[in-house]
Design a protein around this motif. Sequence first.
Motif, PDB file in Angstrom:
ATOM      1  N   ASN A  12      -2.084  38.509  41.694  1.00  0.00           N
ATOM      2  CA  ASN A  12      -3.082  38.525  40.625  1.00  0.00           C
ATOM      3  C   ASN A  12      -2.515  37.809  39.408  1.00  0.00           C
ATOM      4  OD1 ASN A  12      -4.356  39.479  38.113  1.00  0.00           O
ATOM      5  ND2 ASN A  12      -5.503  40.880  39.408  1.00  0.00           N
ATOM      6  N   SER A  64      -3.984  36.982  35.480  1.00  0.00           N
ATOM      7  CA  SER A  64      -5.109  37.142  34.558  1.00  0.00           C
ATOM      8  C   SER A  64      -4.702  36.728  33.149  1.00  0.00           C
ATOM      9  CB  SER A  64      -5.615  38.585  34.549  1.00  0.00           C
ATOM     10  OG  SER A  64      -4.622  39.470  34.085  1.00  0.00           O
ATOM     11  N   ASP A 109      -6.333  36.697  28.956  1.00  0.00           N
ATOM     12  CA  ASP A 109      -7.349  37.089  27.983  1.00  0.00           C
ATOM     13  C   ASP A 109      -7.010  36.454  26.647  1.00  0.00           C
ATOM     14  OD1 ASP A 109      -9.041  39.428  29.315  1.00  0.00           O
ATOM     15  OD2 ASP A 109      -6.947  39.766  29.828  1.00  0.00           O
ATOM     16  N   SER A 165     -12.058  35.864  29.217  1.00  0.00           N
ATOM     17  CA  SER A 165     -11.162  36.486  30.190  1.00  0.00           C
ATOM     18  C   SER A 165     -11.238  35.730  31.509  1.00  0.00           C
ATOM     19  CB  SER A 165     -11.526  37.962  30.403  1.00  0.00           C
ATOM     20  OG  SER A 165     -12.817  38.088  30.958  1.00  0.00           O
ATOM     21  N   THR A 208      -9.605  36.028  35.558  1.00  0.00           N
ATOM     22  CA  THR A 208      -8.820  36.760  36.560  1.00  0.00           C
ATOM     23  C   THR A 208      -8.885  36.002  37.872  1.00  0.00           C
ATOM     24  OG1 THR A 208      -9.293  38.895  35.513  1.00  0.00           O
ATOM     25  CG2 THR A 208      -8.498  38.927  37.780  1.00  0.00           C
ATOM     26  N   TRP A 251     -14.438  34.801  35.724  1.00  0.00           N
ATOM     27  CA  TRP A 251     -14.240  34.538  34.301  1.00  0.00           C
ATOM     28  C   TRP A 251     -15.472  34.986  33.532  1.00  0.00           C
ATOM     29  CZ3 TRP A 251     -17.650  31.542  31.594  1.00  0.00           C
ATOM     30  CH2 TRP A 251     -18.397  30.600  32.287  1.00  0.00           C
TER      31      TRP A 251
END
Length: 548
Positions: free
Chosen positions: A224, A226, A228, A249, A251, A283
Amino acid sequence: MRKVILTSLFLIPLLGYAQTEIPDSIEGKELNEVVVEASNQRTSSNISTYIPMARQKNAAADAISLLSQMAIPQIEVDPIGQAVKTASGQGVSIFIDFLPATAQDLQGMRTQDVKKVEYYLHPTDPRFQGAHYAINFIMQKYEWGGYTKVTANKWFGVNRTEGEVYSKMAYKSMIFDLYADEIYLTNRHGGTASTETFRFEDLYGNGPQTIQRTSETNSSLYRNNSNDIALRALYNSDKARISNRISYSLTNVPHNDAVNSLLYSSELFPNASATSLKSSHNWALSYNGNYSYRFSPKLSFEAVAIYTYGKNKSYSFYSSGKDLSITNNASEDAHHLQINPRLYWRLNKRNTFIFYLASIQNWNTIDYSGDSPSRQKYNVGGYSAGAHYNLSLEKWDIGGEFGWVWERNHISNSRMNDNFPRAIAYATYSPNDKHQFEVNWNYSKDVPDASQKSPNMLQQDELMWYQGTPTLSDYSYHNAGLTYTWLPNNRWQLSADGYIYMLGNRCVTIYSPTAPEGTMLRKYVNDGNYRSGMLGVSATANSSEVNL
């Protein structure tokens, strides 16, 4: 950087008196020491105030960590999930200087700047946006300047790395916040072991069958990444407050893979190895606006506006043995709009009215591809309107709220609308600054998730399919609770509470052998009622000296 700091210093002098000695006259007497300890926790009918100690602020990495260190008796803090709830499980809204706090605000908080923490029961202040339970951090104010906080964390074993940057700058009536983070995770040690028993009426034309399926993970890979980023501009004056926040954001999960060994109790299915390969890319771009204006000491207006647009893509491939392979892919466009205006009317010192409207709309289009292609459109939303009244007496606060909700569910060719009331009643009592009682009751309905209403039927493995139920109904609930808080001194805290929760016509999962070839189908239905209750006591003792 310059801060405006207000410091109060209290001196308790110890005075000794002396005079010329006269034999056999006045016998000398030693004065006893006088110690005065300032209270760092107190309560009233609707607010409890806690002053964190220096060691707690220094030990806390962020706002949630500080709440965990302080052990406030009326709330339960989950530092792993970053969640705060009441002892009865109801959500607690978190504010910083009366402004709604995002997860980024809480992570980026400079805990050394926290002057005190307030816990509110059913506040009527418009800045709390109608929340019934609220935590408010009162912070050190900056005349101008600010700070930048950089945080980095590294886990071993699961190979997780986190990095965060939070920067805050103040100038007169303006405050600017910038937040950015990145999380990278790789885990090769996940897996499950399960044994399932299936009973079929006619499986693949072979008549009734009872099959036990055992699955155990041999290898797995989860990855993963991610990111932000958020920017907020806040204007704050005596009469008006305007907050505008834009966030993005992203991911990306390139691997959520597993290889499992499968064992069957039936000769219909030979033992095999199953491979599951999943990935996703999501997103979202979001705007969050908060506006409030005070027309007079008795009348004020507050509104929240939120809009989010996102794109979600997921890919799934499953294979077992030589004959079975399943591909389920999905691409989603998602829109979310929320508008909540409120009008606050403080008739006098005792009587306050709050009138509110709310609109929440969700538009989603999902294109399924692979073995079960289809297009599903979701138009789910609703409106609500109501009023809140609060009577504030010297030691009592009594109030209630009544509103009506209109809900709309349009899912592809299915139409289902509903309307229902929602009601809240409460009373709080505080005979002095060490004791607080609260009793509350509320009624409303829960709304099933959109995924539980999807009409598309997808295959999970060689024995299981799953499908939502577009006609799934909302389910009503009642809950009532009683809480007592005792703050005898700076070293002791105690809270005792109990609640009962009643859910009617709840949503449950059922399995039936009605999928293709007589295999199993998992669906959702409304069936039965649910009851739960709890009685609990929590106490905290602090043996450290209190330094103010």
